[in-house]
Design an enzyme around this catalytic site. Structure first.
Site, PDB file in Angstrom:
ATOM      1  N   GLU A   1       0.852  -1.302  -0.020  1.00 48.10           N
ATOM      2  CA  GLU A   1       0.018  -0.065  -0.168  1.00 48.10           C
ATOM      3  C   GLU A   1       0.872   1.173  -0.046  1.00 48.10           C
ATOM      4  O   GLU A   1       0.856   2.107   0.910  1.00 48.10           O
ATOM      5  CB  GLU A   1      -0.986  -0.029   1.187  1.00 48.10           C
ATOM      6  CG  GLU A   1      -1.912  -1.206   1.432  1.00 48.10           C
ATOM      7  CD  GLU A   1      -2.955  -1.102   2.247  1.00 48.10           C
ATOM      8  OE1 GLU A   1      -2.798  -0.679   3.305  1.00 48.10           O
ATOM      9  OE2 GLU A   1      -3.907  -1.743   2.023  1.00 48.10           O
TER      10      GLU A   1
ATOM     11  N   GLU B   1      -5.258  -8.514  -0.749  1.00 50.91           N
ATOM     12  CA  GLU B   1      -5.933  -8.249   0.598  1.00 50.91           C
ATOM     13  C   GLU B   1      -7.474  -7.864   0.308  1.00 50.91           C
ATOM     14  O   GLU B   1      -7.762  -6.992  -0.467  1.00 50.91           O
ATOM     15  CB  GLU B   1      -5.423  -7.114   1.429  1.00 50.91           C
ATOM     16  CG  GLU B   1      -4.153  -7.321   2.161  1.00 50.91           C
ATOM     17  CD  GLU B   1      -3.632  -6.106   2.782  1.00 50.91           C
ATOM     18  OE1 GLU B   1      -4.328  -5.381   3.661  1.00 50.91           O
ATOM     19  OE2 GLU B   1      -2.307  -5.912   2.943  1.00 50.91           O
TER      20      GLU B   1
END
Ligand code: BG6
Length: 487
Positions: free
Chosen positions: A191, A385
């Site tokens: 991220e 995810e």
């Protein structure tokens, strides 16, 4: 003939991160990492994210002096460090084809600057990957998942200093050489966009050390260093490991306009473009023009060295990975009712239900995200995810009937399948987290994501015994049927 269903070799599996599962924070030579500074925050308010999760020089100093894990749950994780064989056996029982893990940088280079790596740390991951190979579970390894050595943060303000690029390249290089026969898929930064939301966790930037008014410039400078580092290690990985594949990793924050008012639509467009900026750099190898204009307008001056742009251009990623938990809604109007998201807030969307933590559940948003990402990048995609944090109830007989979790996954898988049938090149899916672990945002254990229950409470009490939830058996069937049997 129309193609239906998931591709034959679809990689079904799960994901975890070292700092949220391993524990063993101070043994076998591991140094302190930024994750070891994270305190338990059961009552985290949404706007705390804007306060950088309460991190300051003082909280770090206090944490450094505290030898216990009492209020620092990431230090204890779920003891994956000692129980990885048992956990891998359970993943294999579910039929996992893939497991996403990360390597704790401070296990290999305790302060980030040692000349020689820590052999015990290297050996741990070698054992882990060897066991995965034995079980036919393909590793996807993240090199940086919120766990940089604390010393680099304290001495250099983390990624703000350009020299961290060298430290990271050295660390990655050691990993590539050591695991070249065991790991083919690599992700550089988890991220990478999150640097804007929690700069300490992502990049070791201590907020109160940033001169006033310069916060944005500092964050974007550190981000530039991460972009360059990511490109350099992509090149190294390709050179050292034949047939290796390197991906970027984005928090996919798909945002909808609250109304068709053009002002809402424009604002939403800008939010979405900003979200794409990070993966644009890693896929196209250049900064988007609109971002460069924004930097000029806001007097954000990024120091680039000659050659940086070429490094970015020549070393782009092979695939795009992303996390997806919820969607967001945007409005030009102030004072709208807000809803929580993954370290971010949006306007409440009346069409969507929410998790126990208020994250709005939006399976269609996953399909939209897949279609948009594929249309934009035309690169293979993998969801690394996705999942729901929930309070689970353990029944008298030890069973856990997590039908809400099954429902969440089922609805998301239907949308994934539709996206694939529309032509999206999706090659895998790793749920977050395959086993209950410590929450990244709140350090809670009670925010459970797993198919496997871990007997541990927020204070660290419990046997750490593992047990199968209802969703465990359900996911096993999903994998067995390659996503066909969702009932
Ligand atoms: C992602 C992170 O943003 O969200 C994970 O990469 C994290 O590390 C996950 O655990 C869920 O967030 P949280 O705060 O519920 O753990």
């Amino acid at each position: 003939m129309t193609k239906t269903g998931f591709p034959k070799n679809f990689l079904w599996g799960g994901a975890v991160a070292a700092n949220q599962v391993e524990g063993a924070w101070n043994i076998d030579g591991k140094g302190l990492s930024v994750a070891d500074m994270a305190t338990y925050k059961p009552n985290l308010r949404l706007d705390d994210y804007e306060g950088h999760l309460g991190v300051s020089s003082d909280t770090i100093e206090k944490a450094r002096k505290d030898p216990s894990d009492r209020i620092y749950p990431k230090r204890r994780g779920v003891d994956f460090y000692h129980r990885y064989k048992e956990d891998l056996a359970l993943f294999a029982e579910m039929g996992f084809k893939v497991l996403r893990v990360s390597i704790a940088w401070s296990r290999i280079f305790p302060t980030g600057e040692e000349k020689e790596p820590n052999e015990k740390g290297l050996q741990f991951y070698e054992n882990l990957f060897t066991e995965m190979k034995r079980l036919n579970i393909e590793p996807i390894v993240t090199l940086s998942h919120y766990e940089m050595p604390l010393e680099l943060s304290i001495k250099y303000s983390g990624w703000v200093e350009r020299k961290i690029i060298d430290d990271f390249v050295r660390f990655s290089n050691v990993c590539f050489h050591r695991y070249k026969d065991l790991v083919k898929y690599w992700l550089t930064f988890n991220e990478i966009d999150s640097i804007n939301r929690h700069p300490f966790t992502t990049a070791g930037i201590i907020p109160d050390r940033c001169p006033e008014g310069k916060e944005d410039e500092i964050v974007y400078q550190a981000l530039h260093h991460q972009f360059v580092a990511s490109a350099l290690v992509t090149a190294d990985c390709h050179r050292i490991i034949e047939g290796s594949q390197v991906g970027c990793m984005l928090t996919k924050l798909t945002t909808y306009p609250n109304t068709c008012n053009p002002e809402d639509v424009e604002l939403t467009l800008k939010k979405n473009l900003h979200n794409y900026f990070y993966s644009d750099v890693q896929v196209f190898g250049e900064y988007p023009v609109m971002i460069e204009r924004k930097f000029e307008r806001n007097n954000i001056n990024i120091k680039m060295e000659p050659g940086d742009r070429e490094i970015l251009k020549n070393n782009t990623v092979d695939f795009v990975s992303f996390s997806y938990y919820m969607s967001l809604t945007e409005s030009a109007k102030q004072d709208m009712e807000k809803a929580a998201g993954n370290t971010i807030m949006g306007v409440k969307n009346p069409y969507l239900p929410a998790t126990d933590w208020g994250w709005q559940i939006d399976p269609v948003g996953l399909k939209i995200s897949l279609i948009e990402l594929y249309d934009r990048y035309k690169k293979p995609l993998i969801i690394v995810e996705n999942g729901m944090g929930a309070f689970d109830k353990v029944e008298e007989d030890g069973s856990i009937h997590d039908d809400y979790r099954i429902k969440y996954f089922k609805e998301h898988f239907k949308q994934m399948k539709e996206a694939v049938e529309e032509g999206v090149d999706l090659f895998g899916y790793t749920s977050w987290g395959a086993i209950d672990l410590i929450s990244a945002g709140t350090s809670q254990m009670s925010k459970r994501y797993g198919f496997i229950h871990v007997d541990q409470d927020d204070e660290g009490n419990g046997t750490l015994n593992r047990s199968r939830k209802d969703s465990f058996y359900w996911y096993k069937k999903v994998i067995e049927s390659n996503g066909e049997d969702l009932d």
